[in-house]
Design a protein around this motif. Structure first.
Motif, PDB file in Angstrom:
ATOM      1  N   SER A 124      -7.237  -6.031  39.954  1.00  0.00           N
ATOM      2  CA  SER A 124      -6.304  -7.126  39.669  1.00  0.00           C
ATOM      3  C   SER A 124      -4.864  -6.617  39.760  1.00  0.00           C
ATOM      4  O   SER A 124      -3.997  -7.270  40.363  1.00  0.00           O
ATOM      5  N   GLU A 125      -4.611  -5.458  39.163  1.00  0.00           N
ATOM      6  CA  GLU A 125      -3.274  -4.861  39.233  1.00  0.00           C
ATOM      7  C   GLU A 125      -2.871  -4.600  40.684  1.00  0.00           C
ATOM      8  O   GLU A 125      -1.705  -4.792  41.049  1.00  0.00           O
ATOM      9  N   ASP A 126      -3.825  -4.174  41.509  1.00  0.00           N
ATOM     10  CA  ASP A 126      -3.538  -3.885  42.915  1.00  0.00           C
ATOM     11  C   ASP A 126      -3.022  -5.091  43.682  1.00  0.00           C
ATOM     12  O   ASP A 126      -2.338  -4.936  44.696  1.00  0.00           O
ATOM     13  N   ILE A 127      -3.334  -6.308  43.212  1.00  0.00           N
ATOM     14  CA  ILE A 127      -2.827  -7.513  43.882  1.00  0.00           C
ATOM     15  C   ILE A 127      -1.737  -8.206  43.050  1.00  0.00           C
ATOM     16  O   ILE A 127      -1.425  -9.369  43.257  1.00  0.00           O
ATOM     17  N   GLY A 128      -1.178  -7.459  42.095  1.00  0.00           N
ATOM     18  CA  GLY A 128      -0.044  -7.962  41.333  1.00  0.00           C
ATOM     19  C   GLY A 128      -0.384  -8.848  40.156  1.00  0.00           C
ATOM     20  O   GLY A 128       0.447  -9.642  39.707  1.00  0.00           O
ATOM     21  N   ILE A 129      -1.615  -8.729  39.641  1.00  0.00           N
ATOM     22  CA  ILE A 129      -2.030  -9.535  38.493  1.00  0.00           C
ATOM     23  C   ILE A 129      -2.394  -8.602  37.348  1.00  0.00           C
ATOM     24  O   ILE A 129      -3.272  -7.756  37.480  1.00  0.00           O
ATOM     25  N   SER A 130      -1.702  -8.787  36.234  1.00  0.00           N
ATOM     26  CA  SER A 130      -2.002  -7.990  35.042  1.00  0.00           C
ATOM     27  C   SER A 130      -2.893  -8.819  34.130  1.00  0.00           C
ATOM     28  O   SER A 130      -2.577  -9.965  33.814  1.00  0.00           O
ATOM     29  N   ILE A 131      -4.021  -8.224  33.741  1.00  0.00           N
ATOM     30  CA  ILE A 131      -4.921  -8.918  32.807  1.00  0.00           C
ATOM     31  C   ILE A 131      -5.121  -8.055  31.578  1.00  0.00           C
ATOM     32  O   ILE A 131      -4.878  -6.847  31.589  1.00  0.00           O
ATOM     33  N   ILE A 132      -5.566  -8.714  30.542  1.00  0.00           N
ATOM     34  CA  ILE A 132      -5.907  -8.028  29.305  1.00  0.00           C
ATOM     35  C   ILE A 132      -7.314  -8.470  28.909  1.00  0.00           C
ATOM     36  O   ILE A 132      -7.676  -9.642  29.083  1.00  0.00           O
ATOM     37  N   ILE A 133      -8.108  -7.547  28.431  1.00  0.00           N
ATOM     38  CA  ILE A 133      -9.432  -7.888  27.917  1.00  0.00           C
ATOM     39  C   ILE A 133      -9.232  -8.253  26.449  1.00  0.00           C
ATOM     40  O   ILE A 133      -8.822  -7.430  25.639  1.00  0.00           O
ATOM     41  N   THR A 134      -9.482  -9.511  26.142  1.00  0.00           N
ATOM     42  CA  THR A 134      -9.226 -10.013  24.794  1.00  0.00           C
ATOM     43  C   THR A 134     -10.420  -9.846  23.871  1.00  0.00           C
ATOM     44  O   THR A 134     -10.274  -9.916  22.653  1.00  0.00           O
ATOM     45  N   ASP A 135     -11.599  -9.636  24.449  1.00  0.00           N
ATOM     46  CA  ASP A 135     -12.788  -9.452  23.637  1.00  0.00           C
ATOM     47  C   ASP A 135     -13.858  -8.770  24.462  1.00  0.00           C
ATOM     48  O   ASP A 135     -13.953  -8.976  25.669  1.00  0.00           O
ATOM     49  N   GLY A 136     -14.652  -7.959  23.809  1.00  0.00           N
ATOM     50  CA  GLY A 136     -15.774  -7.283  24.455  1.00  0.00           C
ATOM     51  C   GLY A 136     -16.980  -7.417  23.551  1.00  0.00           C
ATOM     52  O   GLY A 136     -17.414  -8.524  23.243  1.00  0.00           O
ATOM     53  N   LEU A 137     -17.483  -6.292  23.082  1.00  0.00           N
ATOM     54  CA  LEU A 137     -18.610  -6.303  22.159  1.00  0.00           C
ATOM     55  C   LEU A 137     -18.194  -6.987  20.866  1.00  0.00           C
ATOM     56  O   LEU A 137     -17.101  -6.740  20.350  1.00  0.00           O
ATOM     57  N   ARG A 138     -19.042  -7.858  20.376  1.00  0.00           N
ATOM     58  CA  ARG A 138     -18.826  -8.504  19.078  1.00  0.00           C
ATOM     59  C   ARG A 138     -20.044  -8.268  18.203  1.00  0.00           C
ATOM     60  O   ARG A 138     -21.173  -8.348  18.676  1.00  0.00           O
ATOM     61  N   SER A 139     -19.789  -8.047  16.939  1.00  0.00           N
ATOM     62  CA  SER A 139     -20.897  -7.962  15.985  1.00  0.00           C
ATOM     63  C   SER A 139     -21.439  -9.370  15.744  1.00  0.00           C
ATOM     64  O   SER A 139     -20.783 -10.371  16.058  1.00  0.00           O
ATOM     65  N   VAL A 140     -22.610  -9.433  15.175  1.00  0.00           N
ATOM     66  CA  VAL A 140     -23.205 -10.722  14.815  1.00  0.00           C
ATOM     67  C   VAL A 140     -22.287 -11.450  13.836  1.00  0.00           C
ATOM     68  O   VAL A 140     -22.077 -12.667  13.940  1.00  0.00           O
TER      69      VAL A 140
END
Length: 178
Positions: A52-68
């Motif tokens: 994404s950065e390579d094409i000029g788009i910055s992203i952020i991962i807002t969530d990944g693993l979540r507990s129950v």
């Protein structure tokens, strides 16, 4: 008394199938919940950020693993808690709970975090959001925007062919990959 060999065979087959399923359940039943993203999901997520950065788009991962517990708290949003409904998955019913999903957002150069699916920050005439989705799909992710029941636009997952029901019973990606 006349014996029915076919009935006897059917009973044996049914009993064998039930025993086999019980054994499979026992094999996986005691497995703990994952405590981190699945390695393939983590690697694909890193590639997604880089490509994404390579094409000029910055992203952020807002969530990944979540507990129950975290999933249950999110589920309560828009129900017993303030806010709008953002999920229909209770704890244990989300691929996030098994380290198989991430959520993303766009992060324009001004440092904001946005979920605008029409935003074109790299000014190429295409939605940055959809460009990221296309990259994600090329890396093996499924996109929540393609879900039929509830459109979850920030959601990306790799299910490795496993249903939530199988995951709840303790089956994990390595079981289907071996």
């Amino acid at each position: 008394m006349k014996r029915h060999p076919i009935l006897f065979i059917i009973i044996i087959v049914i009993a064998s199938v039930l025993f086999y399923q019980w054994m499979l359940h026992q094999k996986y039943a005691e497995r703990p919940m994952p405590t981190e993203l699945h390695p393939k999901v983590g690697q694909a997520t890193e590639k997604l950020i880089k490509q994404s950065e390579d094409i000029g788009i910055s992203i952020i991962i807002t969530d990944g693993l979540r507990s129950v517990e975290e999933q249950n708290a999110i589920y309560e949003q828009g129900r017993s808690q303030e806010g709008k409904i953002v999920t229909y998955a209770k704890g244990g019913e989300s691929y996030h709970n098994y380290g198989l999903a991430v959520d993303f957002a766009l992060e324009p150069s001004d440092g904001q975090v946005i979920w605008d699916t029409e935003y074109d920050g790299n000014s190429n005439g295409q939605s940055d959001w959809m460009e990221v989705v296309d990259i994600a799909k090329s890396l093996g992710f499924s996109w929540g925007g393609d879900f039929s029941r509830f459109k979850d636009y920030p959601h990306l997952q790799m299910d490795f062919g496993l249903s939530i029901r199988e995951l709840q019973k303790g089956k994990r990606p390595k079981d289907v990959m071996d």
